[in-house]
Scaffold this motif. Structure first.
Motif, PDB file in Angstrom:
ATOM      1  N   GLU A  88      -0.776  10.328 -13.282  1.00 35.46           N
ATOM      2  CA  GLU A  88       0.371  10.026 -12.781  1.00 35.46           C
ATOM      3  C   GLU A  88      -0.051   8.736 -13.791  1.00 35.46           C
ATOM      4  O   GLU A  88       1.132   8.246 -14.367  1.00 35.46           O
ATOM      5  CB  GLU A  88       0.931   9.985 -11.928  1.00 35.46           C
ATOM      6  CG  GLU A  88       2.216   9.124 -10.949  1.00 35.46           C
ATOM      7  CD  GLU A  88       2.433   9.093 -10.319  1.00 35.46           C
ATOM      8  OE1 GLU A  88       4.322   8.565  -9.662  1.00 35.46           O
ATOM      9  OE2 GLU A  88       2.445  10.135  -9.471  1.00 35.46           O
ATOM     10  N   ILE A  89      -1.528   8.465 -12.959  1.00 34.52           N
ATOM     11  CA  ILE A  89      -1.645   6.911 -13.513  1.00 34.52           C
ATOM     12  C   ILE A  89      -1.205   6.946 -15.440  1.00 34.52           C
ATOM     13  O   ILE A  89      -1.860   6.088 -15.992  1.00 34.52           O
ATOM     14  CB  ILE A  89      -2.835   6.184 -12.742  1.00 34.52           C
ATOM     15  CG1 ILE A  89      -2.940   6.164 -11.311  1.00 34.52           C
ATOM     16  CG2 ILE A  89      -3.760   5.263 -13.930  1.00 34.52           C
ATOM     17  CD1 ILE A  89      -4.045   5.614 -10.496  1.00 34.52           C
ATOM     18  N   ILE A  90      -2.543   7.690 -15.932  1.00 36.44           N
ATOM     19  CA  ILE A  90      -2.882   8.149 -17.627  1.00 36.44           C
ATOM     20  C   ILE A  90      -1.244   7.927 -17.759  1.00 36.44           C
ATOM     21  O   ILE A  90      -1.070   7.130 -18.816  1.00 36.44           O
ATOM     22  CB  ILE A  90      -3.322   9.385 -17.527  1.00 36.44           C
ATOM     23  CG1 ILE A  90      -5.023   9.917 -17.107  1.00 36.44           C
ATOM     24  CG2 ILE A  90      -3.616   9.704 -18.688  1.00 36.44           C
ATOM     25  CD1 ILE A  90      -5.719  11.062 -16.802  1.00 36.44           C
ATOM     26  N   GLU A  91      -0.996   9.175 -17.566  1.00 39.23           N
ATOM     27  CA  GLU A  91       1.150   9.203 -17.871  1.00 39.23           C
ATOM     28  C   GLU A  91       2.313   7.326 -17.674  1.00 39.23           C
ATOM     29  O   GLU A  91       1.789   6.936 -18.856  1.00 39.23           O
ATOM     30  CB  GLU A  91       1.640  10.503 -16.986  1.00 39.23           C
ATOM     31  CG  GLU A  91       3.195  10.833 -18.099  1.00 39.23           C
ATOM     32  CD  GLU A  91       3.973  11.949 -17.243  1.00 39.23           C
ATOM     33  OE1 GLU A  91       5.296  12.102 -17.198  1.00 39.23           O
ATOM     34  OE2 GLU A  91       2.771  12.675 -17.057  1.00 39.23           O
ATOM     35  N   VAL A  92       1.907   7.105 -16.678  1.00 38.34           N
ATOM     36  CA  VAL A  92       2.749   6.520 -16.453  1.00 38.34           C
ATOM     37  C   VAL A  92       2.270   4.699 -16.712  1.00 38.34           C
ATOM     38  O   VAL A  92       2.779   4.360 -18.036  1.00 38.34           O
ATOM     39  CB  VAL A  92       3.576   6.389 -14.673  1.00 38.34           C
ATOM     40  CG1 VAL A  92       4.436   4.782 -14.572  1.00 38.34           C
ATOM     41  CG2 VAL A  92       3.538   7.036 -15.210  1.00 38.34           C
ATOM     42  N   LEU A  94      -1.115   4.325 -18.094  1.00 42.10           N
ATOM     43  CA  LEU A  94      -2.382   4.276 -19.731  1.00 42.10           C
ATOM     44  C   LEU A  94      -1.230   4.280 -20.681  1.00 42.10           C
ATOM     45  O   LEU A  94      -1.924   3.598 -22.240  1.00 42.10           O
ATOM     46  CB  LEU A  94      -2.817   4.759 -19.850  1.00 42.10           C
ATOM     47  CG  LEU A  94      -3.987   4.642 -17.664  1.00 42.10           C
ATOM     48  CD1 LEU A  94      -5.504   5.326 -18.009  1.00 42.10           C
ATOM     49  CD2 LEU A  94      -4.380   3.241 -17.883  1.00 42.10           C
ATOM     50  N   VAL A  95      -0.664   5.637 -21.104  1.00 43.35           N
ATOM     51  CA  VAL A  95      -0.079   6.247 -22.129  1.00 43.35           C
ATOM     52  C   VAL A  95       1.769   5.908 -22.009  1.00 43.35           C
ATOM     53  O   VAL A  95       2.036   4.747 -22.873  1.00 43.35           O
ATOM     54  CB  VAL A  95       0.328   7.309 -21.978  1.00 43.35           C
ATOM     55  CG1 VAL A  95       1.125   8.106 -23.456  1.00 43.35           C
ATOM     56  CG2 VAL A  95      -0.989   8.151 -21.928  1.00 43.35           C
ATOM     57  N   GLY A  96       1.632   5.448 -20.881  1.00 41.91           N
ATOM     58  CA  GLY A  96       3.514   4.690 -20.630  1.00 41.91           C
ATOM     59  C   GLY A  96       3.647   3.433 -20.718  1.00 41.91           C
ATOM     60  O   GLY A  96       4.956   2.413 -20.742  1.00 41.91           O
ATOM     61  N   GLY A  97       2.516   2.693 -20.167  1.00 41.92           N
ATOM     62  CA  GLY A  97       2.807   0.699 -20.038  1.00 41.92           C
ATOM     63  C   GLY A  97       3.836   0.100 -18.861  1.00 41.92           C
ATOM     64  O   GLY A  97       3.556  -0.768 -18.733  1.00 41.92           O
ATOM     65  N   GLY A  98       3.949   1.474 -17.730  1.00 44.48           N
ATOM     66  CA  GLY A  98       4.285   1.266 -16.227  1.00 44.48           C
ATOM     67  C   GLY A  98       3.290   1.251 -15.586  1.00 44.48           C
ATOM     68  O   GLY A  98       2.379   0.784 -15.452  1.00 44.48           O
ATOM     69  N   ILE A  99       3.591   0.976 -14.311  1.00 44.60           N
ATOM     70  CA  ILE A  99       2.852   0.889 -13.053  1.00 44.60           C
ATOM     71  C   ILE A  99       3.069   1.423 -12.296  1.00 44.60           C
ATOM     72  O   ILE A  99       4.973   2.355 -12.138  1.00 44.60           O
ATOM     73  CB  ILE A  99       3.156  -0.682 -12.847  1.00 44.60           C
ATOM     74  CG1 ILE A  99       3.557  -1.807 -13.765  1.00 44.60           C
ATOM     75  CG2 ILE A  99       2.715  -1.026 -11.736  1.00 44.60           C
ATOM     76  CD1 ILE A  99       1.926  -2.189 -13.738  1.00 44.60           C
ATOM     77  N   VAL A 100       2.871   2.347 -11.179  1.00 45.67           N
ATOM     78  CA  VAL A 100       3.088   3.397 -10.680  1.00 45.67           C
ATOM     79  C   VAL A 100       2.381   2.656  -8.944  1.00 45.67           C
ATOM     80  O   VAL A 100       1.289   2.780  -8.686  1.00 45.67           O
ATOM     81  CB  VAL A 100       1.927   4.737 -10.387  1.00 45.67           C
ATOM     82  CG1 VAL A 100       2.617   5.322  -9.323  1.00 45.67           C
ATOM     83  CG2 VAL A 100       1.647   5.514 -12.171  1.00 45.67           C
ATOM     84  N   GLU A 101       3.646   1.849  -8.712  1.00 45.81           N
ATOM     85  CA  GLU A 101       3.910   1.327  -7.583  1.00 45.81           C
ATOM     86  C   GLU A 101       3.472   2.102  -6.520  1.00 45.81           C
ATOM     87  O   GLU A 101       3.216   1.073  -5.579  1.00 45.81           O
ATOM     88  CB  GLU A 101       5.189   0.830  -7.632  1.00 45.81           C
ATOM     89  CG  GLU A 101       5.648   0.195  -8.811  1.00 45.81           C
ATOM     90  CD  GLU A 101       5.413  -1.074  -8.675  1.00 45.81           C
ATOM     91  OE1 GLU A 101       5.075  -1.742  -8.009  1.00 45.81           O
ATOM     92  OE2 GLU A 101       5.420  -1.355  -9.531  1.00 45.81           O
ATOM     93  N   ARG A 102       3.731   3.201  -6.277  1.00 40.48           N
ATOM     94  CA  ARG A 102       2.995   4.249  -5.296  1.00 40.48           C
ATOM     95  C   ARG A 102       1.804   4.100  -4.310  1.00 40.48           C
ATOM     96  O   ARG A 102       1.332   4.078  -3.949  1.00 40.48           O
ATOM     97  CB  ARG A 102       3.813   5.552  -4.837  1.00 40.48           C
ATOM     98  CG  ARG A 102       4.109   6.320  -5.874  1.00 40.48           C
ATOM     99  CD  ARG A 102       4.106   8.273  -5.696  1.00 40.48           C
ATOM    100  NE  ARG A 102       3.188   8.779  -6.803  1.00 40.48           N
ATOM    101  CZ  ARG A 102       1.953   9.539  -5.833  1.00 40.48           C
ATOM    102  NH1 ARG A 102       1.125   9.194  -4.665  1.00 40.48           N
ATOM    103  NH2 ARG A 102       1.292  10.504  -6.952  1.00 40.48           N
ATOM    104  N   LEU A 103       1.101   4.145  -6.114  1.00 38.85           N
ATOM    105  CA  LEU A 103      -0.641   4.154  -6.099  1.00 38.85           C
ATOM    106  C   LEU A 103      -0.736   2.657  -5.807  1.00 38.85           C
ATOM    107  O   LEU A 103      -2.452   2.795  -5.516  1.00 38.85           O
ATOM    108  CB  LEU A 103      -0.773   4.710  -6.953  1.00 38.85           C
ATOM    109  CG  LEU A 103      -0.678   7.145  -6.896  1.00 38.85           C
ATOM    110  CD1 LEU A 103      -1.284   6.954  -7.621  1.00 38.85           C
ATOM    111  CD2 LEU A 103      -1.054   6.908  -5.726  1.00 38.85           C
ATOM    112  N   LYS A 104       0.156   1.509  -5.940  1.00 36.85           N
ATOM    113  CA  LYS A 104      -0.349   0.254  -6.399  1.00 36.85           C
ATOM    114  C   LYS A 104      -1.023   0.028  -4.978  1.00 36.85           C
ATOM    115  O   LYS A 104      -1.113   0.363  -3.609  1.00 36.85           O
ATOM    116  CB  LYS A 104      -0.007  -1.292  -6.491  1.00 36.85           C
ATOM    117  CG  LYS A 104       0.092  -1.566  -7.764  1.00 36.85           C
ATOM    118  CD  LYS A 104       1.829  -1.653  -8.211  1.00 36.85           C
ATOM    119  CE  LYS A 104       0.959  -3.762  -8.180  1.00 36.85           C
ATOM    120  NZ  LYS A 104       1.884  -4.670  -8.355  1.00 36.85           N
ATOM    121  N   VAL A 105      -2.462  -1.194  -4.653  1.00 39.97           N
ATOM    122  CA  VAL A 105      -3.571  -0.929  -3.697  1.00 39.97           C
ATOM    123  C   VAL A 105      -3.672  -3.035  -4.186  1.00 39.97           C
ATOM    124  O   VAL A 105      -3.458  -3.786  -5.321  1.00 39.97           O
ATOM    125  CB  VAL A 105      -4.337  -0.769  -3.291  1.00 39.97           C
ATOM    126  CG1 VAL A 105      -4.647   0.726  -3.045  1.00 39.97           C
ATOM    127  CG2 VAL A 105      -5.262  -1.218  -4.807  1.00 39.97           C
TER     128      VAL A 105
END
Length: 105
Positions: A88-92, A94-105
């Motif tokens: 999900e981090i890769i897709e959102v 690294l590839v998509g330029g977004g942020i995976v909010e649920r995994l942010k620390v």
């Protein structure tokens, strides 16, 4: 000297191994996660100058929140549990330029 960064994104995985019994990223799958990410980025042909670099790091001083990785230049810190989180981090991000909010620390 060029104004553009050498890498578009630079990802550091904490690989810290603590000997004192405190939590550490190395005990929580950091090696496998880093290797999976590096392999996946290569498969997507996103590795190399001007693209994405996946690195191992010594202690990033956030093992209590770990395992952790950080994506620069934006400085987004993530934790992860399994390969699906990494994917999900890769897709959102690294590839998509977004942020995976649920995994942010």
């Amino acid at each position: 000297m060029a104004d553009t960064p050498y890498f578009q994104k630079h990802v550091f995985f904490c690989m810290n191994q603590r000997e004192d019994g405190r939590p550490c990223c190395a005990e929580r799958g950091a090696q496998a996660a880093q290797e999976h990410t590096k392999k996946r980025i290569k498969q997507l042909d996103l590795n190399g100058p001007g693209k994405i670099r996946i690195n191992k790091a010594a202690c990033l001083d956030r093992c209590d929140e770990g395992p952790v990785l950080v994506v620069y230049p934006q400085g987004t810190w993530y934790t992860y549990v399994d390969q699906s989180d990494i994917d999900e981090i890769i897709e959102v991000d690294l590839v998509g330029g977004g942020i995976v909010e649920r995994l942010k620390v």
